[in-house]
Design a protein around this motif. Structure first.
Motif, short mmCIF file in Angstrom:
data_model
loop_
_atom_site.label_atom_id
_atom_site.label_comp_id
_atom_site.label_asym_id
_atom_site.label_seq_id
_atom_site.Cartn_x
_atom_site.Cartn_y
_atom_site.Cartn_z
N GLY A 20 0.83 -1.21 0.00
CA GLY A 20 0.00 0.00 0.00
C GLY A 20 0.86 1.25 0.00
N ASP A 21 0.20 2.38 0.08
CA ASP A 21 0.90 3.66 -0.01
C ASP A 21 1.38 4.21 1.32
OD1 ASP A 21 0.59 3.75 -2.77
OD2 ASP A 21 -1.39 4.69 -2.61
N SER A 22 0.85 3.71 2.43
CA SER A 22 1.23 4.28 3.72
C SER A 22 2.63 3.81 4.12
CB SER A 22 0.22 3.92 4.80
OG SER A 22 0.41 2.58 5.22
N GLU A 23 3.27 4.60 4.95
CA GLU A 23 4.59 4.24 5.44
C GLU A 23 4.56 2.89 6.17
OE1 GLU A 23 8.11 6.10 8.32
OE2 GLU A 23 6.15 7.08 8.25
N ALA A 24 3.55 2.68 6.99
CA ALA A 24 3.44 1.42 7.73
C ALA A 24 3.30 0.23 6.79
CB ALA A 24 2.26 1.48 8.70
N GLU A 25 2.48 0.37 5.74
CA GLU A 25 2.30 -0.73 4.80
C GLU A 25 3.60 -1.05 4.05
OE1 GLU A 25 -2.34 -0.43 3.42
OE2 GLU A 25 -0.98 1.17 2.77
N VAL A 26 4.34 -0.02 3.69
CA VAL A 26 5.61 -0.23 2.98
C VAL A 26 6.62 -0.91 3.90
CG1 VAL A 26 7.58 0.92 1.91
CG2 VAL A 26 5.25 1.64 1.33
N LEU A 27 6.79 -0.39 5.12
CA LEU A 27 7.76 -0.98 6.04
C LEU A 27 7.40 -2.42 6.39
CD1 LEU A 27 8.36 2.05 8.43
CD2 LEU A 27 9.94 1.14 6.72
N ARG A 28 6.16 -2.66 6.71
CA ARG A 28 5.75 -4.03 7.06
C ARG A 28 5.82 -4.96 5.86
NH1 ARG A 28 0.98 -4.71 11.20
NH2 ARG A 28 1.73 -6.85 10.92
N GLY A 29 5.52 -4.45 4.68
CA GLY A 29 5.61 -5.27 3.47
C GLY A 29 7.04 -5.72 3.20
N PHE A 30 7.99 -4.79 3.33
CA PHE A 30 9.38 -5.17 3.10
C PHE A 30 9.90 -6.10 4.19
CE2 PHE A 30 9.53 -2.15 -0.29
CZ PHE A 30 10.54 -2.62 -1.11
N LEU A 31 9.51 -5.86 5.44
CA LEU A 31 9.95 -6.75 6.51
C LEU A 31 9.40 -8.16 6.30
CD1 LEU A 31 11.43 -7.39 9.09
CD2 LEU A 31 9.48 -6.43 10.37
N ASP A 32 8.14 -8.28 5.97
CA ASP A 32 7.57 -9.61 5.74
C ASP A 32 8.21 -10.31 4.54
OD1 ASP A 32 5.93 -9.74 7.96
OD2 ASP A 32 4.20 -8.89 6.91
N TYR A 33 8.54 -9.54 3.52
CA TYR A 33 9.23 -10.08 2.34
C TYR A 33 10.59 -10.68 2.75
CZ TYR A 33 12.12 -9.65 -1.93
OH TYR A 33 12.97 -9.86 -2.97
N LEU A 34 11.34 -9.94 3.56
CA LEU A 34 12.65 -10.43 4.01
C LEU A 34 12.50 -11.63 4.95
CD1 LEU A 34 14.40 -7.01 4.54
CD2 LEU A 34 14.98 -8.73 2.80
N ARG A 35 11.52 -11.58 5.83
CA ARG A 35 11.28 -12.70 6.74
C ARG A 35 10.99 -13.97 5.95
NH1 ARG A 35 6.92 -9.56 10.47
NH2 ARG A 35 8.19 -9.08 12.31
N THR A 36 10.15 -13.87 4.95
CA THR A 36 9.81 -15.02 4.12
C THR A 36 11.04 -15.53 3.38
OG1 THR A 36 7.54 -14.25 3.86
CG2 THR A 36 8.34 -15.82 2.21
#
Length: 167
Positions: A20-36
């Motif tokens: 998504g466009d929000s800062e929280a969505e971007v940060l959490r999206g990248f963290l989950d991507y790296l975790r996976t």
């Protein structure tokens, strides 16, 4: 006659997330991507090679994920760690599947905490007496850096173990 070189296992590369466009969505999206990505590097790795040091520093694939489990729990859940160097070594009785499962459990617990955090500037709601909590923004940024760095290590270690590449 020489045998043809054995093809190296290659995972399909997964591109960074479009969140998504929000800062929280971007940060959490990248963290989950790296975790996976980092969990996938360890999952299915042959034991004992996964716990065997592949470089002179002693770093091993299973130890990296074991360490990241402690990082998740310390950062988001306030768990106290008194001996960080020991977190790089899984117990001898722990196999690959157990360490991966514990990591995924820690990620779920951390995400449950993050789901309740609407303000990135607010301190994390964790209990660690006498120690201030970092902001949610700082914690997310730190975990992106920490997980990304160790995901890169895991890429190299897994390739050294069985030639597996990709994320």
């Amino acid at each position: 006659m020489t045998a043809a070189p054995r093809p190296r296992p290659r995972r399909r590369d997964t591109p960074p997330p479009r969140t998504g466009d929000s800062e929280a969505e971007v940060l959490r999206g990248f963290l989950d991507y790296l975790r996976t990505s980092v969990a996938a590097k360890v999952e299915g790795a042959p034991d004992p090679a996964a716990r065997t040091a592949q470089v002179p520093s002693g770093t091993n694939l299973l130890g990296l994920l074991h360490h990241l489990t402690f990082v998740e729990r310390a950062t988001f859940l306030g768990k106290r760690v008194t001996d960080w160097p020991s977190t790089f070594h899984a117990a001898p009785e722990d196999g690959v599947a157990e360490v991966v499962a514990r990591y995924r459990e820690a990620v779920e617990e951390a995400n449950a905490v993050l789901d309740g955090c609407a303000d990135l500037g607010a301190p994390l709601p964790r209990a660690q007496p006498g120690k201030p909590s970092p902001s949610v923004r700082w914690a997310l940024t730190h975990l992106i850096e920490e997980t990304g760095r160790h995901a890169g290590h895991a890429d190299i270690l897994r390739e050294l173990i069985d030639g597996s590449t990709g994320r």
